[in-house]
Scaffold this motif. Structure first.
Motif, short mmCIF file in Angstrom:
data_model
loop_
_atom_site.label_atom_id
_atom_site.label_comp_id
_atom_site.label_asym_id
_atom_site.label_seq_id
_atom_site.Cartn_x
_atom_site.Cartn_y
_atom_site.Cartn_z
N MET A 1 21.54 -3.08 -26.15
CA MET A 1 20.34 -3.20 -25.35
C MET A 1 19.66 -4.53 -25.65
SD MET A 1 17.21 -0.56 -25.26
CE MET A 1 15.66 -1.09 -24.69
N THR A 2 19.30 -5.24 -24.65
CA THR A 2 18.65 -6.53 -24.80
C THR A 2 17.15 -6.35 -24.83
OG1 THR A 2 20.37 -7.29 -23.29
CG2 THR A 2 18.77 -8.88 -23.97
N ARG A 3 16.53 -6.93 -25.84
CA ARG A 3 15.08 -6.86 -25.95
C ARG A 3 14.49 -8.17 -25.46
NH1 ARG A 3 14.11 -5.72 -32.08
NH2 ARG A 3 15.63 -7.36 -32.14
N PRO A 4 13.45 -8.12 -24.64
CA PRO A 4 12.81 -9.35 -24.20
C PRO A 4 12.05 -10.00 -25.35
CG PRO A 4 11.59 -7.46 -23.40
CD PRO A 4 12.83 -6.93 -24.07
N ALA A 5 11.88 -11.30 -25.24
CA ALA A 5 11.15 -12.04 -26.27
C ALA A 5 9.69 -11.60 -26.28
CB ALA A 5 11.23 -13.53 -26.00
N PRO A 6 9.13 -11.39 -27.47
CA PRO A 6 7.71 -11.05 -27.55
C PRO A 6 6.84 -12.22 -27.08
CG PRO A 6 8.79 -10.69 -29.66
CD PRO A 6 9.75 -11.41 -28.78
N ARG A 7 5.65 -11.90 -26.72
CA ARG A 7 4.70 -12.90 -26.25
C ARG A 7 4.55 -14.02 -27.29
NH1 ARG A 7 -1.57 -11.81 -24.57
NH2 ARG A 7 -1.88 -13.86 -23.69
N GLY A 8 4.62 -15.25 -26.82
CA GLY A 8 4.45 -16.40 -27.68
C GLY A 8 5.73 -16.90 -28.33
N GLN A 9 6.83 -16.17 -28.18
CA GLN A 9 8.09 -16.57 -28.77
C GLN A 9 8.95 -17.32 -27.74
OE1 GLN A 9 9.21 -15.99 -32.03
NE2 GLN A 9 7.09 -15.35 -32.35
N CYS A 10 9.76 -18.23 -28.23
CA CYS A 10 10.69 -18.96 -27.37
C CYS A 10 11.81 -18.00 -26.93
CB CYS A 10 11.27 -20.15 -28.14
SG CYS A 10 12.57 -21.04 -27.25
N ARG A 11 12.03 -17.90 -25.63
CA ARG A 11 13.05 -16.98 -25.12
C ARG A 11 14.45 -17.35 -25.61
NH1 ARG A 11 9.37 -16.89 -20.67
NH2 ARG A 11 10.29 -18.72 -19.72
N GLN A 12 14.76 -18.64 -25.67
CA GLN A 12 16.09 -19.07 -26.10
C GLN A 12 16.32 -18.74 -27.57
OE1 GLN A 12 17.45 -23.05 -25.08
NE2 GLN A 12 18.32 -23.24 -27.12
N CYS A 13 15.35 -19.05 -28.42
CA CYS A 13 15.50 -18.77 -29.85
C CYS A 13 15.59 -17.27 -30.10
CB CYS A 13 14.34 -19.38 -30.64
SG CYS A 13 14.38 -21.19 -30.62
N TRP A 14 14.80 -16.50 -29.37
CA TRP A 14 14.84 -15.05 -29.51
C TRP A 14 16.22 -14.52 -29.12
CZ3 TRP A 14 11.80 -11.59 -31.77
CH2 TRP A 14 12.00 -10.25 -31.49
N GLU A 15 16.74 -15.01 -28.02
CA GLU A 15 18.07 -14.60 -27.55
C GLU A 15 19.13 -14.91 -28.61
OE1 GLU A 15 20.98 -13.05 -25.02
OE2 GLU A 15 18.82 -12.95 -24.81
N HIS A 16 19.09 -16.12 -29.15
CA HIS A 16 20.07 -16.52 -30.16
C HIS A 16 19.97 -15.66 -31.42
CE1 HIS A 16 21.22 -20.86 -28.80
NE2 HIS A 16 21.16 -20.02 -27.78
#
Length: 51
Positions: A1-16
């Motif tokens: 399950m993929t979790r979305p990036a929390p508010r204020g976090q970089c989406r790319q870094c969170w994904e990695h």
């Protein structure tokens, strides 16, 4: 399950870091991802930050 990036976090870094570790599969052990290093040294682009 993929979790979305929390508010204020970089989406790319969170994904990695949390969702798709396969992104770093091609790297040697203890080798840094150039994209991640770029964000650590130069900051995260505003357009990639979750709102």
């Amino acid at each position: 399950m993929t979790r979305p990036a929390p508010r204020g976090q970089c989406r790319q870094c969170w994904e990695h870091a949390h969702n798709s570790r396969r992104i770093h599969k091609h790297l040697a052990p203890r080798e840094n991802c150039p994209e991640c290093v770029n964000h650590m040294t130069n900051g995260h682009p505003h357009h990639m930050t979750a709102k």
